[in-house]
Design a protein around this motif. Sequence first.
Motif, PDB file in Angstrom:
ATOM      1  N   GLU A  68      -5.567 -30.254  20.918  1.00  0.00           N
ATOM      2  CA  GLU A  68      -6.122 -31.476  21.493  1.00  0.00           C
ATOM      3  C   GLU A  68      -7.336 -31.950  20.697  1.00  0.00           C
ATOM      4  O   GLU A  68      -8.101 -31.154  20.175  1.00  0.00           O
ATOM      5  CB  GLU A  68      -6.529 -31.248  22.959  1.00  0.00           C
ATOM      6  CG  GLU A  68      -5.351 -31.004  23.887  1.00  0.00           C
ATOM      7  CD  GLU A  68      -5.773 -31.014  25.346  1.00  0.00           C
ATOM      8  OE1 GLU A  68      -6.750 -31.722  25.671  1.00  0.00           O
ATOM      9  OE2 GLU A  68      -5.144 -30.307  26.148  1.00  0.00           O
ATOM     10  N   ASN A  69      -7.480 -33.245  20.632  1.00  0.00           N
ATOM     11  CA  ASN A  69      -8.688 -33.847  20.079  1.00  0.00           C
ATOM     12  C   ASN A  69      -8.996 -33.406  18.646  1.00  0.00           C
ATOM     13  O   ASN A  69     -10.144 -33.249  18.261  1.00  0.00           O
ATOM     14  CB  ASN A  69      -9.895 -33.542  20.964  1.00  0.00           C
ATOM     15  CG  ASN A  69     -10.931 -34.646  20.918  1.00  0.00           C
ATOM     16  OD1 ASN A  69     -10.577 -35.818  20.874  1.00  0.00           O
ATOM     17  ND2 ASN A  69     -12.200 -34.284  20.928  1.00  0.00           N
ATOM     18  N   GLY A  70      -7.953 -33.217  17.863  1.00  0.00           N
ATOM     19  CA  GLY A  70      -8.190 -32.844  16.481  1.00  0.00           C
ATOM     20  C   GLY A  70      -6.970 -32.193  15.857  1.00  0.00           C
ATOM     21  O   GLY A  70      -5.926 -32.029  16.498  1.00  0.00           O
ATOM     22  N   GLN A  71      -7.122 -31.805  14.606  1.00  0.00           N
ATOM     23  CA  GLN A  71      -6.057 -31.121  13.898  1.00  0.00           C
ATOM     24  C   GLN A  71      -6.707 -30.215  12.858  1.00  0.00           C
ATOM     25  O   GLN A  71      -7.393 -30.679  11.947  1.00  0.00           O
ATOM     26  CB  GLN A  71      -5.106 -32.109  13.222  1.00  0.00           C
ATOM     27  CG  GLN A  71      -3.850 -31.476  12.691  1.00  0.00           C
ATOM     28  CD  GLN A  71      -2.958 -30.862  13.774  1.00  0.00           C
ATOM     29  OE1 GLN A  71      -2.187 -29.946  13.503  1.00  0.00           O
ATOM     30  NE2 GLN A  71      -3.055 -31.367  15.004  1.00  0.00           N
ATOM     31  N   GLY A  72      -6.473 -28.898  13.026  1.00  0.00           N
ATOM     32  CA  GLY A  72      -7.100 -27.948  12.131  1.00  0.00           C
ATOM     33  C   GLY A  72      -8.606 -28.051  12.245  1.00  0.00           C
ATOM     34  O   GLY A  72      -9.167 -28.114  13.347  1.00  0.00           O
TER      35      GLY A  72
END
Length: 288
Positions: A211-215
């Motif tokens: 959630e709310n981002g990637q990596g």
Amino acid sequence: MSYRKLTPEEQWVIINKGTERPFTGKYNDFFETGVYTCKQCGAPLYRSKDKFPSHCGWPSFDDEIEGAIRREVDADGRRTEILCANCGGHLGHVFEGEMLTPKNVRHCVNSISMDFVSAEEQAASKGGSVKKAYFAGGCFWGVEHLLQQQEGVVEVISGYMGGHVENPTYEQVCSKSTGHLETVEVLYDPARVSFETLAKLFFEIHDPTQENGQGPDIGPQYASAIFVNDDEERGVSEKLIALLENKGLDVATRVLPMQPFWRAEEFHQDYYVRTGKTPYCHSYKKRF
């Protein structure tokens, strides 16, 4: 061989080897998806993916369609002229060693020497069509790079979608104040690849549970989402999410209605191809 009748201005550049004034050509600040063709004979010269902003005042390309360009050294022996290999029409000059892109080549071309054929027009001329799909899955550099490798994909464009500000800048989106997600627009040939295949690949090149981002990229602009054109795409997207949830994944990907897509700055287009780097937060993992 049949040639198009040229205007006096076109003749001055294409036949008499003139040069249009800088920053005046129609393709100088133009970055649509398609192919650039010779104004005189119609032969394909350059692909849009090889065009880059050089800020020199004329359209610039760091590669050519194979066999499309002929080179001749100018009479003064200082510059190298580029001409249409098919008809000999003057295009401009080619320069090397400027380090503007990893290919280290700049074809400096007069807009007046070219026409542009969009991806949609190309498909229509072949009796086909091009469709568009929109995916947000973290930094658009990696999503663009991996989706571009799918057979049947014509072009992938990095941009912004889902916010309330028109034509936002990268800095505005990163400020988290516009509501946009970093999104890619996928132009594809539906006769060669389906929306479902693209959506499956999307779920396999990023982590749909984050959630709310990637990596390492954290923030609402990096959230996972599919922007759908119609009920059919919504149904496919929700079916795939259900399949993943049945496998035990807590999917955070949202299925959202289509909204205006804003193309990102040219620095972000084909980022990994132009820099020679590799994605740092996207990789393939089979999920289906």
